[in-house]
Design a protein around this motif. Structure first.
Motif, PDB file in Angstrom:
ATOM      1  N   SER A   7       0.828  -1.210  -0.101  1.00 27.92           N
ATOM      2  CA  SER A   7       0.193  -0.092  -0.027  1.00 27.92           C
ATOM      3  C   SER A   7       0.920   1.217  -0.035  1.00 27.92           C
ATOM      4  O   SER A   7       2.021   1.381   0.522  1.00 27.92           O
ATOM      5  N   PRO A   8       0.353   2.276  -0.597  1.00 31.40           N
ATOM      6  CA  PRO A   8       1.291   3.672  -0.270  1.00 31.40           C
ATOM      7  C   PRO A   8       1.479   4.015   0.871  1.00 31.40           C
ATOM      8  O   PRO A   8       0.675   3.733   1.879  1.00 31.40           O
ATOM      9  N   ALA A   9       2.557   4.784   1.236  1.00 39.52           N
ATOM     10  CA  ALA A   9       3.037   4.928   2.592  1.00 39.52           C
ATOM     11  C   ALA A   9       1.980   6.057   3.313  1.00 39.52           C
ATOM     12  O   ALA A   9       1.765   6.029   4.370  1.00 39.52           O
ATOM     13  N   SER A  10       1.118   6.798   2.371  1.00 35.88           N
ATOM     14  CA  SER A  10       0.262   7.804   2.941  1.00 35.88           C
ATOM     15  C   SER A  10      -0.940   6.906   3.357  1.00 35.88           C
ATOM     16  O   SER A  10      -1.593   7.617   4.439  1.00 35.88           O
ATOM     17  N   GLU A  11      -1.200   5.792   3.368  1.00 38.41           N
ATOM     18  CA  GLU A  11      -2.187   4.969   3.788  1.00 38.41           C
ATOM     19  C   GLU A  11      -1.864   4.210   4.977  1.00 38.41           C
ATOM     20  O   GLU A  11      -2.825   3.612   5.777  1.00 38.41           O
ATOM     21  N   ILE A  12      -0.752   4.325   5.302  1.00 40.47           N
ATOM     22  CA  ILE A  12      -0.161   3.476   6.616  1.00 40.47           C
ATOM     23  C   ILE A  12       0.256   4.699   7.750  1.00 40.47           C
ATOM     24  O   ILE A  12       1.479   5.344   7.727  1.00 40.47           O
ATOM     25  N   ASP A  13      -0.734   5.340   8.301  1.00 38.04           N
ATOM     26  CA  ASP A  13      -0.513   6.608   9.030  1.00 38.04           C
ATOM     27  C   ASP A  13      -0.437   6.319  10.585  1.00 38.04           C
ATOM     28  O   ASP A  13      -0.373   7.489  11.231  1.00 38.04           O
ATOM     29  N   GLY A  14      -0.072   5.213  10.987  1.00 43.11           N
ATOM     30  CA  GLY A  14       0.143   4.970  12.303  1.00 43.11           C
ATOM     31  C   GLY A  14      -1.018   4.807  13.256  1.00 43.11           C
ATOM     32  O   GLY A  14      -0.720   4.398  14.451  1.00 43.11           O
ATOM     33  N   THR A  15      -2.199   5.036  12.778  1.00 44.39           N
ATOM     34  CA  THR A  15      -3.297   4.906  13.648  1.00 44.39           C
ATOM     35  C   THR A  15      -4.058   3.512  13.629  1.00 44.39           C
ATOM     36  O   THR A  15      -4.771   3.166  14.482  1.00 44.39           O
ATOM     37  N   GLY A  16      -3.391   2.704  12.781  1.00 43.38           N
ATOM     38  CA  GLY A  16      -3.868   1.378  12.702  1.00 43.38           C
ATOM     39  C   GLY A  16      -5.193   1.343  11.664  1.00 43.38           C
ATOM     40  O   GLY A  16      -5.826   0.098  11.664  1.00 43.38           O
ATOM     41  N   LYS A  17      -5.396   2.304  11.204  1.00 42.01           N
ATOM     42  CA  LYS A  17      -6.422   2.238  10.142  1.00 42.01           C
ATOM     43  C   LYS A  17      -6.326   1.510   8.995  1.00 42.01           C
ATOM     44  O   LYS A  17      -5.075   1.464   8.431  1.00 42.01           O
ATOM     45  N   LEU A  18      -7.008   0.501   8.396  1.00 38.41           N
ATOM     46  CA  LEU A  18      -6.895  -0.505   7.408  1.00 38.41           C
ATOM     47  C   LEU A  18      -6.434   0.391   6.072  1.00 38.41           C
ATOM     48  O   LEU A  18      -7.463   1.616   5.824  1.00 38.41           O
ATOM     49  N   PRO A  19      -5.638   0.183   5.078  1.00 36.15           N
ATOM     50  CA  PRO A  19      -5.276   0.815   4.110  1.00 36.15           C
ATOM     51  C   PRO A  19      -6.466   0.525   2.930  1.00 36.15           C
ATOM     52  O   PRO A  19      -7.499  -0.341   3.309  1.00 36.15           O
ATOM     53  N   ALA A  20      -6.532   0.959   1.766  1.00 28.34           N
ATOM     54  CA  ALA A  20      -7.857   1.079   0.792  1.00 28.34           C
ATOM     55  C   ALA A  20      -7.841  -0.479   0.471  1.00 28.34           C
ATOM     56  O   ALA A  20      -8.964  -0.803   0.254  1.00 28.34           O
ATOM     57  N   ASP A  21      -6.944  -1.385   0.537  1.00 26.86           N
ATOM     58  CA  ASP A  21      -7.162  -2.728   0.063  1.00 26.86           C
ATOM     59  C   ASP A  21      -7.748  -3.531   0.884  1.00 26.86           C
ATOM     60  O   ASP A  21      -8.177  -4.527   0.783  1.00 26.86           O
ATOM     61  N   GLY A  22      -7.932  -2.908   2.284  1.00 30.18           N
ATOM     62  CA  GLY A  22      -8.581  -3.544   3.283  1.00 30.18           C
ATOM     63  C   GLY A  22      -7.891  -4.679   4.292  1.00 30.18           C
ATOM     64  O   GLY A  22      -8.371  -5.302   5.036  1.00 30.18           O
ATOM     65  N   GLU A  23      -6.554  -4.765   3.818  1.00 25.55           N
ATOM     66  CA  GLU A  23      -5.461  -5.410   4.582  1.00 25.55           C
ATOM     67  C   GLU A  23      -4.285  -4.914   4.796  1.00 25.55           C
ATOM     68  O   GLU A  23      -3.809  -4.038   3.900  1.00 25.55           O
ATOM     69  N   PHE A  24      -3.373  -5.027   5.892  1.00 25.40           N
ATOM     70  CA  PHE A  24      -2.215  -4.942   6.024  1.00 25.40           C
ATOM     71  C   PHE A  24      -1.306  -6.171   5.432  1.00 25.40           C
ATOM     72  O   PHE A  24      -1.378  -7.171   6.046  1.00 25.40           O
ATOM     73  N   ASP A  25      -0.896  -6.082   4.105  1.00 15.57           N
ATOM     74  CA  ASP A  25      -0.302  -7.249   3.751  1.00 15.57           C
ATOM     75  C   ASP A  25       0.947  -6.837   2.557  1.00 15.57           C
ATOM     76  O   ASP A  25       1.127  -5.751   2.312  1.00 15.57           O
ATOM     77  N   GLY A  26       1.304  -7.829   2.029  1.00 13.67           N
ATOM     78  CA  GLY A  26       2.537  -7.509   1.059  1.00 13.67           C
ATOM     79  C   GLY A  26       3.388  -8.560   0.797  1.00 13.67           C
ATOM     80  O   GLY A  26       2.887  -9.857   0.791  1.00 13.67           O
ATOM     81  N   THR A  27       4.660  -8.316   0.161  1.00 12.15           N
ATOM     82  CA  THR A  27       5.510  -9.487  -0.208  1.00 12.15           C
ATOM     83  C   THR A  27       6.770  -9.375   0.881  1.00 12.15           C
ATOM     84  O   THR A  27       6.940  -8.612   1.400  1.00 12.15           O
TER      85      THR A  27
END
Length: 694
Positions: free
Chosen positions: A441-461
């Motif tokens: 997810s874009p860094a702007s969507e990981i704001d430190g509050t625990g709010k999920l990013p737009a894709d609905g999950e904290f995930d990646g590779t």
């Protein structure tokens, strides 16, 4: 509710205890040298870069694991427990629907119990319809000739034959095909001398030599034989397998760093024999029937590191948080090996994964140097598709890393003496890796509050970065020998991802994915510290989270993987928590995940340490697949001041280690009387829990 249990209303939490994580101050001092009050040793500049990557394609969904079609049985055992009332808080009632889903009210195999309410009872609290018993407690006999425990007249020779202090990991090695007889191996992580001796006997500033030697004997591991009662839990029986491993037990150093110049001391000029093991935290039972145990917070036992003047040596000591000045226990007064200036290499002889063979009471335990030296929480095994051995381990401290070792040789099935020797030797040659986790997810969507990013999950590779293999180093400026002994610094240079205290890591035997408990990190995002990233998405993370990943093509030998957060822990009524997509008003609150285990159905079981929500620590079950994925249900709670450790979950019973009960109190004014009740002082113990037979 029963006794002095308390109800839980989401959003209305009890006051925090004296430590930000919920631990008692005494626990912080004796367990880890109060490391959270000091700067985290990782001051490297290898900032995580994954969140600056934009526009990455989402990875595919995890393959759903097949659920084992086994018959649900009873669970198993501990005494001195209390049964929870049938009254359940509204947050835990019913079953979910929608994204996370809910299955129309059908119970999930392995989690078909009524959740226990969060509470502050001085008891092991279990669900209605279940029973428990104490299997073994501090001071109980382990080997032949062990005297009866006498707290007023303890001796080192007696403790060396008795069950040690502050039990953590519990490993069960089956000895028959029906599940009636086991060898039980238990770690004894640390001692709390102010809780061990009667009032007036122990002076923190001036311990006696005998008291120090009692502490040495109370560390290490215990091996006992246990059997299932016909209609109940586990019971220790006298056995030739009974064994104590202490800080006086000789260990063989094996692997590529054996004989290293960094391991040689005046007592061991060969660098191949170490006296003892300590701070053994979690561990794992290998497929070949031995036990791997991680040496964790060894840093606090060594004194006067500030007197080392060589800048390279001082940097190495600082990176591992080795103590300055005198130690809490004052062991350096009675043995120079605990005094860094006198024996500068002794500290390098701890921080390894050790292996114990419970089936051979005369075997010499091993320290495996190929798995690297750091504060190992545990070590757990998964077999690769081509038959090699992969070992996963976390470094339990703020901003530390996740590691994997893959053997060069191949595994031989079986638990015979030959298979045990062959497979143990596999851990002495292979490749050590460290993990890098990249969010999608874009860094702007990981704001430190625990709010999920737009894709609905904290995930990646992610990828596994090679550090060393045999005598070949992959880290610029480091020899292979230096990578093995000073692994933290090598991982810094390699650019690993700083995690929020990676603790127990285990593969799920049903769905094949790997799960890691990330306990907490209140320094995340603080001034001058590493900021949030997608695998560690909250500022001031006091409640922790659970990480799940799948190796590429399901192969533990792969260098690529995909990951997601299964749980972002805490009060389900707050916006910064996540439960795998399951409705948050229908889960148990959970804080500070520590150890993980799996039942035969592939459900994840999580024990907690330092509950920051103001209630007792506990054991929780959560499905990892299907419509109830993420539905956390609390199975038990431990007594006041205690931590839940070492869970084992079979089709018939559950075992847990209850560590440091009542440690927030004093000998004069105890806050717990568990497990013996009355006016007795608390004693760490192992508990088994099982379902009542009808």
């Amino acid at each position: 509710m029963t006794g002095d249990q308390v109800s839980f209303t989401p959003g209305r939490l009890l006051p925090l205890l004296t430590h930000p994580s919920g631990r008692a101050a005494t626990t912080c001092v004796y367990r880890c040298g109060n490391q959270c009050a000091h700067e985290a040793p990782n001051s490297s500049s290898n900032e995580y870069f994954g969140d600056v990557v934009k526009g990455m394609s989402r990875r595919g969904a995890f393959k759903a694991g097949a659920v084992m079609a086994a018959t649900a049985g009873a669970f198993a055992a501990m005494s001195g427990g209390a049964t929870a009332s049938a009254a359940v808080p509204p947050a835990l009632a019913g079953h979910g629907h929608g994204h996370g889903h809910g299955n129309g009210g059908r119970p999930v195999p392995g989690t078909d119990f009524t959740p226990v309410a969060p509470n502050t009872a001085d008891a092991v609290t279990i669900p209605d319809g279940w029973e428990s018993n104490v299997v073994i407690r501090w001071g109980d006999p382990v080997v032949w000739g062990a005297p009866r425990f006498d707290r007023d007249r303890q001796t080192a020779s007696a403790q060396a034959k008795q069950f040690g202090y502050n039990n953590d990991f519990v490993g069960l090695i089956p000895q028959d095909s029906l599940g009636w007889r086991y060898l039980m191996v238990v770690n004894h992580e640390y001692t709390t001398e102010t809780q061990m001796f009667p009032a007036g006997q122990y002076d923190e500033d001036n311990p006696t030599e005998e008291q120090v030697k009692i502490g040495w004997a109370a560390h290490g591991l215990s091996v006992v034989q246990v059997v299932r009662r016909l209609r109940g839990g586990l019971e220790v029986i006298p056995s030739r397998y009974g064994r104590r491993i202490t800080l006086d037990t000789t260990f063989e150093v094996r692997g590529p760093a054996a004989g290293s110049k960094y391991l040689k001391t005046s007592a061991d000029p060969t660098g191949t024999k170490v006296r003892g093991t300590q701070n053994n935290c979690a561990g794992g039972v290998t497929p070949w029937g031995t036990v791997l145990s991680g040496e964790e917070n060894f840093h606090q036992y060594f004194a006067n590191s500030e007197k080392v003047t060589d800048p390279v040596e001082q940097a190495r000591l600082t990176r591992y948080g080795i103590g300055k000045g005198t130690t809490t226990r004052k062991w350096e007064r009675f043995d120079k090996r605990w005094d860094v200036p006198q024996e500068p290499n002794e500290v390098n002889r701890f921080g390894w994964v050790v292996e114990i063979d419970p089936n051979d009471p005369n075997s010499t335990p091993v320290k495996h140097t190929a798995l690297g030296r750091f504060k190992h929480e545990a070590a757990n095994v998964k077999i690769t598709k081509d038959g090699r051995v992969a070992v996963y381990s976390g470094d339990d401290e703020r901003f530390e890393y996740i590691y994997k070792f893959v053997s060069k040789g191949k595994y031989k099935k079986g638990t015979s003496a030959y298979a045990r020797r062959h497979n143990s030797a596999l851990l002495d040659e292979g490749t050590l890796y460290v993990g890098k986790f990249t969010g999608d997810s874009p860094a702007s969507e990981i704001d430190g509050t625990g709010k999920l990013p737009a894709d609905g999950e904290f995930d990646g590779t992610g990828e596994w970065i090679p550090l060393v293999s045999g005598d070949k180093s992959f880290v610029d400026g480091f020899t292979a020998e230096e990578v093995y002994v000073f692994t933290r610094q090598a991982a810094d240079k390699a650019g690993a991802t700083k995690m929020d205290r990676p603790e127990d890591i285990e593969p799920n035997p049903v769905n094949g994915r790997i799960y890691a408990a990330l306990t907490n990190n209140t320094d995340r995002g603080a001034a001058g510290k590493a900021g949030v990233d997608e695998p560690n998405p909250r500022v001031g993370n006091k409640n922790g989270h659970v990480l799940e990943w799948e190796e590429d093509k399901g192969d533990a030998a792969s260098l690529k993987f995909s990951w997601r957060l299964l749980l972002v822990c805490g009060d389900p009524a707050t916006a910064d928590t996540y439960f795998g997509g399951f409705p948050k008003d229908q889960v148990s609150p959970i804080s500070c995940p520590d150890n993980v285990a799996f039942d035969p159905y592939g459900n994840l079981w999580i024990s907690t340490d330092g509950n920051a929500l103001g209630t007792n620590d506990g054991l929780f079950a959560v499905p990892t697949d299907g419509p109830n994925r993420g539905q956390v249900k609390q199975f038990l709670t431990v007594p006041v001041g205690a931590e839940t450790c070492g869970p084992n979950v079979t089709a018939d019973f559950v075992t847990v280690a209850v560590q440091h009960p009542g440690e927030g109190g004093t000998v004069e004014n105890p806050e717990s009387h568990w497990p013996d009740g009355g006016s007795n002082l608390p004693r760490p113990a192992i508990v088994s829990v099982w379902k009542k037979r009808r």
